[in-house]
Scaffold this motif. Structure first.
Motif, PDB file in Angstrom:
ATOM      1  N   MET A 148      30.629 -25.030 129.572  1.00  0.00           N
ATOM      2  CA  MET A 148      30.425 -23.849 130.278  1.00  0.00           C
ATOM      3  C   MET A 148      30.452 -22.595 129.323  1.00  0.00           C
ATOM      4  SD  MET A 148      32.613 -24.151 133.815  1.00  0.00           S
ATOM      5  CE  MET A 148      31.906 -22.974 134.405  1.00  0.00           C
ATOM      6  N   ILE A 149      29.532 -22.808 128.155  1.00  0.00           N
ATOM      7  CA  ILE A 149      29.183 -21.957 127.348  1.00  0.00           C
ATOM      8  C   ILE A 149      28.150 -20.955 127.795  1.00  0.00           C
ATOM      9  CG2 ILE A 149      28.627 -21.414 124.748  1.00  0.00           C
ATOM     10  CD1 ILE A 149      31.123 -23.531 125.256  1.00  0.00           C
ATOM     11  N   GLN A 150      28.748 -19.590 127.663  1.00  0.00           N
ATOM     12  CA  GLN A 150      27.727 -18.684 128.413  1.00  0.00           C
ATOM     13  C   GLN A 150      28.013 -17.417 127.823  1.00  0.00           C
ATOM     14  OE1 GLN A 150      27.733 -18.879 132.856  1.00  0.00           O
ATOM     15  NE2 GLN A 150      29.573 -20.060 132.600  1.00  0.00           N
ATOM     16  N   THR A 151      26.779 -16.654 127.723  1.00  0.00           N
ATOM     17  CA  THR A 151      26.858 -15.257 127.198  1.00  0.00           C
ATOM     18  C   THR A 151      26.226 -14.201 128.133  1.00  0.00           C
ATOM     19  OG1 THR A 151      26.761 -15.825 124.985  1.00  0.00           O
ATOM     20  CG2 THR A 151      26.151 -13.675 125.455  1.00  0.00           C
ATOM     21  N   ASP A 152      26.648 -13.393 128.845  1.00  0.00           N
ATOM     22  CA  ASP A 152      26.291 -12.206 129.761  1.00  0.00           C
ATOM     23  C   ASP A 152      24.655 -11.860 129.100  1.00  0.00           C
ATOM     24  OD1 ASP A 152      27.156 -10.429 131.961  1.00  0.00           O
ATOM     25  OD2 ASP A 152      25.823  -9.592 130.352  1.00  0.00           O
ATOM     26  N   ARG A 156      23.132 -11.218 124.757  1.00  0.00           N
ATOM     27  CA  ARG A 156      22.610 -12.352 124.016  1.00  0.00           C
ATOM     28  C   ARG A 156      21.939 -12.064 122.681  1.00  0.00           C
ATOM     29  NH1 ARG A 156      20.646 -15.700 129.522  1.00  0.00           N
ATOM     30  NH2 ARG A 156      22.546 -15.921 130.276  1.00  0.00           N
ATOM     31  N   ARG A 157      21.911 -13.261 122.057  1.00  0.00           N
ATOM     32  CA  ARG A 157      21.407 -12.961 120.814  1.00  0.00           C
ATOM     33  C   ARG A 157      22.012 -12.073 119.670  1.00  0.00           C
ATOM     34  NH1 ARG A 157      16.595 -16.096 120.813  1.00  0.00           N
ATOM     35  NH2 ARG A 157      16.679 -16.194 118.616  1.00  0.00           N
ATOM     36  N   ARG A 158      23.279 -11.934 119.595  1.00  0.00           N
ATOM     37  CA  ARG A 158      24.152 -11.194 118.767  1.00  0.00           C
ATOM     38  C   ARG A 158      25.348 -11.952 118.319  1.00  0.00           C
ATOM     39  NH1 ARG A 158      25.422  -5.638 122.564  1.00  0.00           N
ATOM     40  NH2 ARG A 158      23.194  -5.540 123.243  1.00  0.00           N
ATOM     41  N   GLY A 159      24.880 -13.398 118.373  1.00  0.00           N
ATOM     42  CA  GLY A 159      26.057 -14.183 117.799  1.00  0.00           C
ATOM     43  C   GLY A 159      27.303 -14.503 118.420  1.00  0.00           C
ATOM     44  N   LEU A 160      27.345 -14.115 119.860  1.00  0.00           N
ATOM     45  CA  LEU A 160      28.649 -14.443 120.394  1.00  0.00           C
ATOM     46  C   LEU A 160      28.880 -15.993 120.663  1.00  0.00           C
ATOM     47  CD1 LEU A 160      28.701 -11.411 122.987  1.00  0.00           C
ATOM     48  CD2 LEU A 160      29.327 -11.541 120.524  1.00  0.00           C
ATOM     49  N   ALA A 184      23.689 -30.277 126.942  1.00  0.00           N
ATOM     50  CA  ALA A 184      22.999 -28.968 126.565  1.00  0.00           C
ATOM     51  C   ALA A 184      22.016 -28.674 127.413  1.00  0.00           C
ATOM     52  CB  ALA A 184      22.521 -28.962 125.183  1.00  0.00           C
ATOM     53  N   SER A 185      21.712 -27.282 127.743  1.00  0.00           N
ATOM     54  CA  SER A 185      20.541 -26.879 128.480  1.00  0.00           C
ATOM     55  C   SER A 185      19.742 -26.394 127.400  1.00  0.00           C
ATOM     56  CB  SER A 185      21.108 -25.424 129.264  1.00  0.00           C
ATOM     57  OG  SER A 185      21.515 -24.507 128.203  1.00  0.00           O
ATOM     58  N   PRO A 186      18.586 -26.157 127.934  1.00  0.00           N
ATOM     59  CA  PRO A 186      17.459 -25.855 126.842  1.00  0.00           C
ATOM     60  C   PRO A 186      17.930 -24.707 125.947  1.00  0.00           C
ATOM     61  CG  PRO A 186      16.249 -26.271 129.080  1.00  0.00           C
ATOM     62  CD  PRO A 186      17.765 -26.352 129.089  1.00  0.00           C
TER      63      PRO A 186
HETATM   64  C1  COA Z   1      22.785 -20.426 125.295  1.00  0.00           C
HETATM   65  C2  COA Z   1      23.394 -19.041 125.270  1.00  0.00           C
HETATM   66  C3  COA Z   1      25.120 -19.514 125.661  1.00  0.00           C
HETATM   67  C4  COA Z   1      23.290 -18.556 123.693  1.00  0.00           C
HETATM   68  O1  COA Z   1      24.074 -17.323 123.622  1.00  0.00           O
HETATM   69  P1  COA Z   1      23.923 -16.361 122.748  1.00  0.00           P
HETATM   70  O2  COA Z   1      25.315 -15.244 122.592  1.00  0.00           O
HETATM   71  O3  COA Z   1      22.650 -15.425 123.012  1.00  0.00           O
HETATM   72  O4  COA Z   1      23.908 -17.071 121.203  1.00  0.00           O
HETATM   73  P2  COA Z   1      23.846 -16.733 119.851  1.00  0.00           P
HETATM   74  O5  COA Z   1      23.482 -15.010 119.722  1.00  0.00           O
HETATM   75  O6  COA Z   1      25.199 -16.903 119.386  1.00  0.00           O
HETATM   76  O7  COA Z   1      22.729 -17.588 119.370  1.00  0.00           O
HETATM   77  C5  COA Z   1      23.029 -18.125 118.031  1.00  0.00           C
HETATM   78  C6  COA Z   1      21.628 -18.898 117.658  1.00  0.00           C
HETATM   79  O8  COA Z   1      21.442 -19.832 118.539  1.00  0.00           O
HETATM   80  C7  COA Z   1      20.058 -19.860 118.636  1.00  0.00           C
HETATM   81  N1  COA Z   1      19.504 -19.274 120.034  1.00  0.00           N
HETATM   82  C8  COA Z   1      20.571 -19.240 120.969  1.00  0.00           C
HETATM   83  N2  COA Z   1      19.817 -18.800 121.983  1.00  0.00           N
HETATM   84  C9  COA Z   1      18.346 -19.087 121.935  1.00  0.00           C
HETATM   85  C10 COA Z   1      17.445 -18.901 122.495  1.00  0.00           C
HETATM   86  N3  COA Z   1      17.268 -18.438 123.969  1.00  0.00           N
HETATM   87  N4  COA Z   1      16.114 -19.161 122.139  1.00  0.00           N
HETATM   88  C11 COA Z   1      16.149 -19.692 120.812  1.00  0.00           C
HETATM   89  N5  COA Z   1      17.228 -19.759 120.247  1.00  0.00           N
HETATM   90  C12 COA Z   1      18.304 -19.247 120.450  1.00  0.00           C
HETATM   91  C13 COA Z   1      19.236 -18.800 117.757  1.00  0.00           C
HETATM   92  O9  COA Z   1      19.321 -19.628 116.551  1.00  0.00           O
HETATM   93  C14 COA Z   1      20.599 -17.815 117.505  1.00  0.00           C
HETATM   94  O10 COA Z   1      20.537 -17.047 116.230  1.00  0.00           O
HETATM   95  P3  COA Z   1      19.430 -15.924 116.057  1.00  0.00           P
HETATM   96  O11 COA Z   1      19.686 -15.009 117.387  1.00  0.00           O
HETATM   97  O12 COA Z   1      19.875 -15.398 114.969  1.00  0.00           O
HETATM   98  O13 COA Z   1      18.006 -16.366 115.855  1.00  0.00           O
HETATM   99  C15 COA Z   1      22.959 -17.996 126.483  1.00  0.00           C
HETATM  100  O14 COA Z   1      21.768 -17.993 126.118  1.00  0.00           O
HETATM  101  C16 COA Z   1      23.316 -18.398 127.596  1.00  0.00           C
HETATM  102  O15 COA Z   1      24.352 -18.074 128.309  1.00  0.00           O
HETATM  103  N6  COA Z   1      22.312 -19.018 128.486  1.00  0.00           N
HETATM  104  C17 COA Z   1      22.724 -19.589 129.866  1.00  0.00           C
HETATM  105  C18 COA Z   1      23.760 -20.410 130.097  1.00  0.00           C
HETATM  106  C19 COA Z   1      23.367 -21.684 128.995  1.00  0.00           C
HETATM  107  O16 COA Z   1      22.305 -22.245 129.270  1.00  0.00           O
HETATM  108  N7  COA Z   1      24.459 -21.852 128.281  1.00  0.00           N
HETATM  109  C20 COA Z   1      24.589 -23.295 127.476  1.00  0.00           C
HETATM  110  C21 COA Z   1      25.117 -24.378 128.516  1.00  0.00           C
HETATM  111  S1  COA Z   1      24.801 -25.984 127.436  1.00  0.00           S
END
Ligand code: COA
Length: 214
Positions: A148-152, A156-160, A184-186
């Motif tokens: 359940m790793i998720q970012t609002d 997103r794309r801020r390193g959370l 992992a999801s895509p």
């Molecule tokens: C996947 C998810 C958790 C990423 O959260 P986030 O806070 O945006 O991720 P981060 O900002 O920490 O990303 C770190 C790095 O991961 C990679 N990354 C993350 N999301 C990406 C995307 N959608 N497309 C491409 N690369 C991605 C990039 O390398 C990114 O670094 P960069 O922004 O400097 O290029 C978020 O998109 C999400 O909540 N998605 C829906 C739920 C989900 O699929 N969760 C994962 C379940 S396994």
């Protein structure tokens, strides 16, 4: 192939979700979830997909509520073999040695808080009191499972998420876990790759069809 990793992932995933009722039948792990939309999950490797499918097609659950997760090297072939089922999605079973996971700090102005039960650590990232990202890790002996790793979407794309993974990995190591797993999801797969995780196998996620009679 990947039997042990799949087994460790299933146990951690179940611990994270509070699903305590599971057993092995014919090399298939049967997780009795009991939710209205997902009564049961059959988890198996590709060579036991037929046994898992048989169990799902002959149980007493309403159509659409018996789920399969099959670790399938050849995901397309397994999806084709599971024709009576509805293919829901493909995920990827991934792993990392926790000592090798790349670490990232929480970026300002965000703050991160951890809470824990005996087997699950939860992380929450806040911006001015509002939750921006969450995640959890179940820890069972030396194995840990992220879930359940998720970012609002607005954050997103801020390193959370990578900060959440860093904090969870550190907490798991403090509890003597050495290896972590997740499905992992895509989007998640891209995140975990950048943290040093590797893919073991695709996971085909399917459920009994809502339309066909059994
Ligand atoms: C996947 C998810 C958790 C990423 O959260 P986030 O806070 O945006 O991720 P981060 O900002 O920490 O990303 C770190 C790095 O991961 C990679 N990354 C993350 N999301 C990406 C995307 N959608 N497309 C491409 N690369 C991605 C990039 O390398 C990114 O670094 P960069 O922004 O400097 O290029 C978020 O998109 C999400 O909540 N998605 C829906 C739920 C989900 O699929 N969760 C994962 C379940 S396994």
């Amino acid at each position: 192939m990947h039997d042990e990793a799949l087994n460790r992932w299933q146990r951690g995933w179940s611990a994270s979700r509070g699903w305590t009722d599971f057993q092995c039948i014919d090399d298939v792990t049967v997780v009795r979830i009991g939710e209205p939309e997902r009564r049961v999950e059959y988890v198996a490797t590709e060579q036991h997909a037929t046994a898992a499918a048989h169990l799902a097609l002959t149980d007493c659950n309403p159509p659409g509520t018996s789920w399969l997760t099959i670790a399938a090297g050849a995901a397309d072939r397994v999806a084709a073999d599971l024709r009576p089922f509805e293919i829901v999605r493909t995920e990827w079973l991934m792993t990392v040695r926790l000592a090798d996971q790349v670490s990232y700090p929480v970026p300002p102005p965000y703050s991160l808080e951890l809470s824990a039960t005996p087997s699950v650590v939860e992380a929450q990232v806040y911006e001015y009191g509002e939750i921006a990202a969450t995640g959890r890790m179940a820890i069972l002996h030396t194995g840990a499972v992220a879930d359940m790793i998720q970012t609002d979407p607005a954050h997103r794309r801020r390193g959370l998420a990578r900060a959440v993974m860093t904090a969870l990995g550190h907490a798991a190591r403090c509890r003597s876990a050495t290896t972590a797993y997740l499905a992992a999801s895509p989007d998640g797969r891209r995140l975990y790759k950048c943290l040093g995780w590797t893919t073991l196998t695709p996971l085909v996620v399917a459920r009994t069809s809502l339309t066909s009679s059994r």
